[in-house]
Every structure is written in C-alpha cells, then in structure tokens.
Design a protein around this motif. Structure first.
Motif, short mmCIF file in Angstrom:
data_model
loop_
_atom_site.label_atom_id
_atom_site.label_comp_id
_atom_site.label_asym_id
_atom_site.label_seq_id
_atom_site.Cartn_x
_atom_site.Cartn_y
_atom_site.Cartn_z
N PRO A 228 0.81 -1.23 0.00
CA PRO A 228 0.00 0.00 0.00
C PRO A 228 0.84 1.26 0.00
O PRO A 228 0.40 2.29 -0.53
CB PRO A 228 -0.83 -0.12 1.29
CG PRO A 228 -0.11 -1.10 2.13
CD PRO A 228 0.55 -2.05 1.20
N ALA A 229 2.05 1.22 0.56
CA ALA A 229 2.90 2.41 0.53
C ALA A 229 3.32 2.76 -0.89
O ALA A 229 3.54 3.94 -1.21
CB ALA A 229 4.14 2.19 1.41
N GLU A 230 3.42 1.75 -1.76
CA GLU A 230 3.81 2.00 -3.14
C GLU A 230 2.66 2.55 -3.99
O GLU A 230 2.85 2.78 -5.18
CB GLU A 230 4.35 0.72 -3.78
CG GLU A 230 5.71 0.32 -3.25
CD GLU A 230 6.26 -0.91 -3.93
OE1 GLU A 230 7.49 -1.03 -4.04
OE2 GLU A 230 5.45 -1.77 -4.35
N MET A 231 1.52 2.73 -3.40
CA MET A 231 0.41 3.38 -4.11
C MET A 231 0.39 4.88 -3.88
O MET A 231 -0.58 5.56 -4.23
CB MET A 231 -0.92 2.77 -3.64
CG MET A 231 -1.04 1.28 -3.90
SD MET A 231 -2.64 0.60 -3.33
CE MET A 231 -2.41 -1.14 -3.69
N LEU A 232 1.48 5.42 -3.31
CA LEU A 232 1.53 6.83 -2.93
C LEU A 232 2.62 7.55 -3.72
O LEU A 232 3.72 7.80 -3.21
CB LEU A 232 1.79 6.98 -1.42
CG LEU A 232 0.82 6.25 -0.51
CD1 LEU A 232 1.30 6.30 0.93
CD2 LEU A 232 -0.57 6.85 -0.62
N GLY A 233 2.37 7.84 -4.96
CA GLY A 233 3.25 8.72 -5.70
C GLY A 233 4.48 8.10 -6.32
O GLY A 233 5.44 8.82 -6.63
N VAL A 234 4.54 6.78 -6.50
CA VAL A 234 5.65 6.15 -7.20
C VAL A 234 5.15 5.59 -8.52
O VAL A 234 3.95 5.39 -8.72
CB VAL A 234 6.30 5.04 -6.36
CG1 VAL A 234 6.94 5.61 -5.10
CG2 VAL A 234 5.28 3.97 -6.00
N ALA A 241 1.74 -1.41 -9.50
CA ALA A 241 1.16 -2.26 -10.55
C ALA A 241 -0.29 -2.61 -10.24
O ALA A 241 -1.14 -2.63 -11.15
CB ALA A 241 2.00 -3.53 -10.69
N ILE A 242 -0.61 -2.87 -8.98
CA ILE A 242 -2.00 -3.15 -8.61
C ILE A 242 -2.87 -1.92 -8.82
O ILE A 242 -3.99 -2.01 -9.35
CB ILE A 242 -2.07 -3.63 -7.15
CG1 ILE A 242 -1.52 -5.05 -7.04
CG2 ILE A 242 -3.51 -3.59 -6.63
CD1 ILE A 242 -1.63 -5.64 -5.65
N LEU A 249 -9.16 -1.23 -15.06
CA LEU A 249 -10.25 -2.21 -14.89
C LEU A 249 -9.82 -3.62 -15.27
O LEU A 249 -10.64 -4.44 -15.69
CB LEU A 249 -11.48 -1.80 -15.70
CG LEU A 249 -12.07 -0.41 -15.40
CD1 LEU A 249 -13.29 -0.15 -16.27
CD2 LEU A 249 -12.40 -0.25 -13.93
N ALA A 250 -8.53 -3.91 -15.10
CA ALA A 250 -8.00 -5.25 -15.40
C ALA A 250 -8.03 -6.07 -14.11
O ALA A 250 -7.00 -6.26 -13.44
CB ALA A 250 -6.59 -5.15 -15.97
N TYR A 251 -9.19 -6.56 -13.77
CA TYR A 251 -9.37 -7.21 -12.47
C TYR A 251 -8.62 -8.54 -12.38
O TYR A 251 -8.15 -8.92 -11.30
CB TYR A 251 -10.86 -7.41 -12.19
CG TYR A 251 -11.61 -6.11 -12.12
CD1 TYR A 251 -11.39 -5.22 -11.09
CD2 TYR A 251 -12.54 -5.77 -13.12
CE1 TYR A 251 -12.07 -4.01 -11.03
CE2 TYR A 251 -13.23 -4.56 -13.06
CZ TYR A 251 -12.99 -3.69 -12.02
OH TYR A 251 -13.67 -2.49 -11.97
N SER A 252 -8.53 -9.24 -13.48
CA SER A 252 -7.77 -10.50 -13.43
C SER A 252 -6.28 -10.23 -13.21
O SER A 252 -5.59 -11.03 -12.57
CB SER A 252 -7.97 -11.28 -14.73
OG SER A 252 -7.62 -10.49 -15.86
N ASP A 253 -5.78 -9.08 -13.70
CA ASP A 253 -4.39 -8.71 -13.43
C ASP A 253 -4.18 -8.45 -11.94
O ASP A 253 -3.12 -8.75 -11.38
CB ASP A 253 -4.01 -7.46 -14.22
CG ASP A 253 -3.83 -7.75 -15.71
OD1 ASP A 253 -4.01 -8.93 -16.10
OD2 ASP A 253 -3.53 -6.81 -16.47
N ILE A 254 -5.19 -7.87 -11.29
CA ILE A 254 -5.09 -7.62 -9.85
C ILE A 254 -4.93 -8.93 -9.10
O ILE A 254 -4.06 -9.06 -8.22
CB ILE A 254 -6.33 -6.85 -9.36
CG1 ILE A 254 -6.39 -5.46 -9.99
CG2 ILE A 254 -6.32 -6.75 -7.84
CD1 ILE A 254 -7.62 -4.67 -9.62
N THR A 255 -5.75 -9.92 -9.44
CA THR A 255 -5.64 -11.21 -8.76
C THR A 255 -4.30 -11.87 -9.03
O THR A 255 -3.70 -12.47 -8.13
CB THR A 255 -6.78 -12.14 -9.21
OG1 THR A 255 -8.02 -11.42 -9.21
CG2 THR A 255 -6.89 -13.33 -8.29
N ALA A 256 -3.82 -11.76 -10.27
CA ALA A 256 -2.51 -12.33 -10.59
C ALA A 256 -1.40 -11.66 -9.80
O ALA A 256 -0.49 -12.32 -9.29
CB ALA A 256 -2.26 -12.20 -12.10
#
Length: 287
Positions: A228-234, A241-242, A249-256
């Motif tokens: 979650p820290a990597e969702m802040l401005g990197v 990537a998530i 909207l690539a939900y299967s990529d999220i699960t992968a």
C-alpha cells in the motif's frame, strides 16, 4: 588475553555420542521419517484453498458478474501475460530495493536504541510510554508526513518501511539485552575480558535469538506495508502495478499480482527463517 569462545565458534557437536572403545566417534541418528499424513497435509490445504477459490468465483458467482473476473482461469491467463511481458520483474526489483533499504535503516536504528534501552532500566522506564504510544500508530498514518518531508518517489516509501520495521527490532533487541545473565558478565570481566570480548562472547550469543526473531518479524510486517505504501506517488513497484491495473479495470491482473505478492512474501519469510536461525540449527537441519 585469549578471547572467550562461544559454543558456535568451538563448533561443538552436541549430538555426538562418546567415543567407542576402538576410538571411533559414533553419531546418534536424529532424523526421523516424516509420516505420509504430515507430508500430504500442506498439499491438501493448498488444494482445498484452490477449490474454494474456484467454487466461489466460477460456480457461485452469477454469469456476467465482476466476481468471475477473479476466477482461476482468467487469473492464470493474466499471470502468464504478466510474466511474458516482463514488467512484473522490474516492479519486483523496485519493491525489493525499497524493502531492503527500509529494513537496513530500521535495523541500524532499532539495534542501537534497543541495546541502550535494554542495558539501562531507568532508560527503559523513561522511554516506555513514548515508545508504546508510537508503536501503536499505524505506519500508513505517517504517509502524509513522509510525503511532505521527502516528496514523492522512493524516499517516502523507504521511510514508511523503516517506520514499520523499527519497532519489532527495537523491542526484541531491548528484551534480549535485558535477559543477559549478569553473572555471566561478571565472570567474563573477572577473567579479564575486554569490553569487546564481553560483547562478542557473552552479550551477543545471549541476545542473538531475540534479535533475529525481531528481524524476521520486521521483514514480514514490512512486506505487508510496502504494497500500500507503493500506491503513494511512485511509478514502479508491485503496489503501483495493482493500482495501475485497477485504473485500467484489469481485475484479473489484480488477482494475478496478488498471487505474485503472496508467493514472494512466502519465499522471503522462508529464506529469512533459514538464514536467521542459529548456525547450529542450520547445520543440524542440513544433516
């Protein structure tokens, strides 16, 4: 004077039996065959988890629902695509660099502060309220502060990882130092040991199990907070990537990606458990 040697340095064979009359050393056999039920238990657990995943997302989910995007079949296709594309390897490298840098900072600060706190009872009593207060604050709560101080990029993520990992290392080090037997220290000083010899031959072997346990705990917690820290401005990393897959909207990529994060975390913990165990236990496990 001659330095005091620890049991590990002497490389004593604890499991060795007394010598036989012929002078040959006989070893006790400590390995036991693993029962088939114990060997199959992990495989069974994984199979049950995969079966539940498939049943919930592919059977119970209504046709056309978003939940079917997280089913095993589209997740496998997305995983193969990510591995062939190669971008996931770059993201993994970025995440591992931030994890390593944050753990390095946390280890330096945690070991130094923990040794001082554990060695002096008055320091431990004086710092306990503040440390307990800071320890109970979620590391992600510091994200706005880290971004304000360090801007965007690797620095705030590394700072958040360090803020996460420092507490288990500090507390474990202080606990290990506090549990050193004073009689052992007095005996070493009475034999004329220098300060460094006391630390190396008495203090370090006594505190080592606690410190290594704290480092392993810090690695696991830091990996959980890193994403979650990597969702802040990197613009790289598994967390980014998530977030990018969610925006597309690539939900299967999220699960992968979740599978990749879990497998890497499992491998990191297994490697840390092996590397951080005492040398004597590693040698016994290798036999």
């Amino acid at each position: 004077m001659t330095s005091l040697a620890t049991p590990d340095e002497l490389d004593l064979d604890i499991d060795a039996a007394p010598r036989s009359p012929r002078g040959r050393r006989e070893r006790r056999t400590t390995t036991r065959p693993i029962p088939a039920a114990d060997a199959l238990a992990p495989v069974t657990g994984i199979a049950v988890a995969l079966g539940l995943w498939w049943f919930v997302t592919a059977v119970l989910a209504a046709p056309g629902s978003m939940l079917r995007s997280f089913a095993p079949a589209p997740t496998w296709d997305a995983l193969v695509t990510l591995l062939r594309d190669g971008s996931v390897f770059d993201d993994t490298t970025s995440s591992m660099w931030r994890l390593t840098a944050g753990l390095g900072l946390a280890a330096a600060a945690g070991i130094a502060c923990g040794a001082v706190i554990g060695a002096r009872r008055i320091v431990e009593r004086g710092t306990r309220p503040v440390l307990m207060f800071l320890r109970m604050i979620s590391p992600l709560s510091w994200a706005p502060v880290a971004i304000s101080l360090f801007g965007v990029g690797d620095s705030p993520v590394i700072a958040l990882v360090a803020a996460t990992a420092v507490w288990p290392i500090l507390m474990s080090t202080a606990d290990g130092v506090r549990r050193i037997d004073p009689d052992h220290l007095r005996v070493a000083r009475g034999l004329g040991a220098s300060r460094w010899e006391v630390v190396r031959s008495v203090a370090w072997p006594s505190a080592q199990p606690y410190l290594l346990s704290g480092i392993r705990m810090a690695i696991g917690i830091s990996w959980v907070v890193l994403v979650p820290a990597e969702m802040l401005g990197v613009t790289s990393g598994l967390g980014y990537a998530i977030l990018n897959a969610k925006d597309q909207l690539a939900y299967s990529d999220i699960t992968a990606l979740i599978l990749i994060i879990g497998l890497i975390g499992y491998a990191i913990d297994a490697q840390a458990r092996w590397l951080l165990q005492p040398r004597r236990e590693r040698k016994a496990a290798a036999r």
